[in-house]
Motif scaffolding. Structure first.
Motif: not given
Length: 146
Positions: A4-5, A54, A82
């Motif tokens: 997701s990065l 993200s 996060c």
């Protein structure tokens, strides 16, 4: 790297969010203007600011640069909400890759003595405390700041 990065170099549209992230992570200091630091890093080919997105939100950063021999990393930040998800490792891996691609053989970074959490993080990535002593001097006439 966490799926997701998405990591890319900073854009003009990212600057305000990056400064806000640095402030949320306690990285800014009154004597350093983060916007000026960003502008300086973006001026030449020997430095960059890497930004991790993200879900459309900036959640990680690393400022990376070099003098041709030694690389440096500053402003490593992960959104406090996060942390603990591998994003710090991912942004540091991207910084290391950026330096490797530039042909730089060594990476150095500074950690404030009181920041044991950051020191532990970097040690978990294989960084070791150097025996060198850092010296500093303000070239614009300011008094030394602890």
């Amino acid at each position: 790297m966490p799926a997701s990065l998405a990591i890319a170099e900073i854009t003009d549209a990212d600057v305000a969010a990056v400064v806000a992230l640095w402030q949320a992570c306690g990285l800014t200091r009154p004597w350093n203007d983060p916007a000026a630091d960003i502008a300086l890093a973006r001026r030449g080919p020997s430095s960059a600011i890497l930004v991790g997105h993200s879900s459309g939100t900036i959640v990680a950063t690393a400022m990376v640069g070099h003098d041709g021999h030694r690389g440096w990393v500053y402003y490593v930040a992960v959104d406090p909400n996060c942390q603990g998800k591998g994003l710090g490792r991912a942004i540091m891996a991207a910084a290391e890759d950026w330096l490797r691609n530039a042909g730089v053989p060594k990476l150095q970074l500074l950690v404030r003595r009181e920041n044991a959490k950051a020191g532990g993080f970097y040690q978990s990535l294989g960084y070791e405390e150097s025996t060198s002593v850092m010296l500093a001097k303000w070239l614009d006439g300011r008094e030394a700041i602890p």
